[in-house]
Design a protein around this motif. Sequence first.
Motif, short mmCIF file in Angstrom:
data_model
loop_
_atom_site.label_atom_id
_atom_site.label_comp_id
_atom_site.label_asym_id
_atom_site.label_seq_id
_atom_site.Cartn_x
_atom_site.Cartn_y
_atom_site.Cartn_z
N LEU A 27 0.82 -1.20 0.00
CA LEU A 27 0.00 0.00 0.00
C LEU A 27 0.86 1.26 0.00
O LEU A 27 0.55 2.25 -0.67
CB LEU A 27 -0.92 0.01 1.22
CG LEU A 27 -2.14 -0.90 1.16
CD1 LEU A 27 -2.77 -1.05 2.54
CD2 LEU A 27 -3.16 -0.38 0.16
N THR A 30 2.54 1.59 -3.64
CA THR A 30 1.55 1.91 -4.68
C THR A 30 0.90 3.26 -4.38
O THR A 30 0.56 4.01 -5.30
CB THR A 30 0.46 0.83 -4.76
OG1 THR A 30 -0.11 0.60 -3.45
CG2 THR A 30 1.04 -0.48 -5.29
N GLY A 31 0.76 3.59 -3.09
CA GLY A 31 0.20 4.89 -2.73
C GLY A 31 1.13 6.02 -3.09
O GLY A 31 0.68 7.08 -3.54
N ALA A 53 -1.27 0.01 -10.59
CA ALA A 53 -0.88 0.39 -9.24
C ALA A 53 -2.10 0.79 -8.42
O ALA A 53 -2.23 0.44 -7.24
CB ALA A 53 0.12 1.54 -9.28
N SER A 54 -3.03 1.50 -9.05
CA SER A 54 -4.26 1.91 -8.38
C SER A 54 -5.11 0.70 -8.01
O SER A 54 -5.68 0.62 -6.92
CB SER A 54 -5.06 2.86 -9.27
OG SER A 54 -6.27 3.22 -8.66
N HIS A 57 -3.49 -1.20 -5.20
CA HIS A 57 -3.67 -0.43 -3.97
C HIS A 57 -5.03 -0.73 -3.35
O HIS A 57 -5.14 -0.94 -2.12
CB HIS A 57 -3.54 1.06 -4.28
CG HIS A 57 -3.40 1.92 -3.06
ND1 HIS A 57 -2.23 2.07 -2.38
CD2 HIS A 57 -4.32 2.68 -2.40
CE1 HIS A 57 -2.41 2.88 -1.35
NE2 HIS A 57 -3.68 3.28 -1.35
N LYS A 58 -6.05 -0.77 -4.17
CA LYS A 58 -7.41 -1.02 -3.67
C LYS A 58 -7.57 -2.46 -3.18
O LYS A 58 -8.20 -2.71 -2.15
CB LYS A 58 -8.43 -0.72 -4.77
CG LYS A 58 -8.51 0.76 -5.11
CD LYS A 58 -9.43 1.02 -6.29
CE LYS A 58 -9.48 2.51 -6.64
NZ LYS A 58 -10.32 2.78 -7.83
N ALA A 61 -5.86 -2.82 0.07
CA ALA A 61 -6.62 -2.13 1.12
C ALA A 61 -7.66 -3.06 1.73
O ALA A 61 -7.90 -3.04 2.94
CB ALA A 61 -7.30 -0.89 0.54
#
Length: 217
Positions: A27, A30-31, A53-54, A57-58, A61
């Motif tokens: 996270l 990628t954040g 990457a987005s 990230h999700k 999460a």
Amino acid sequence: MDKDRVVRFSGSARFAHWGHTVTFLVLLFTGLILFSPAVGRVLAPVFGGYVNASTIHKVMAVFFTIIPLIALVINFRGFLDWWKDVFSFGKNDIKFLMKFPLEFFGFKVDLPPQSKFNGGEKMNSVITTTSCVLLALSGYVMWFKDAFSPTLVQWAYPIHGICMILATCMVCMHAYLGSFHPGSGESFWGMWKGTVRSDWAAHHHAKWYEEVTKSQN
């Protein structure tokens, strides 16, 4: 069990710790890609581009949220014992925080007897947990922003950034003190194998070690 070693962390605690560690690091990187254009130019190709990457990230999460909940269900008593110890902050913990900087820089000092978690670990637990909870909540608000008020969404962005910085600082300090600092390396094996040397436990966590040895007799 080997009499020279004592059980420090259960399987569920280690699952939560390492699962959270891995998801937090993914996270974080990628954040940073989404947060900083400079970092993005370097790291985005590693994760297959900004879109991937987005997505990663999700997905991370969700795991970041689920993993501690699974551990909580598996070992709710252990979770309560952890928080009971973390919030039992007394005189010995304050003395520990005052003396530990000397030990950190190599001076030999007599540290006051500590429970399963010393004063520094207690502070780390509270700050890191609070930061991670706020990270998750603000992240979901940012993710599903159409479901929340514009004011809440507006506040979610700075909260997310500040908590990211705070949690990253705490994780870095925790990693160093728990794995690389001379004399504290046994902490790593406690979280990796579940057990620590009895002499190390007696020295670093005297109150807890006494309780454990009494319960075994």
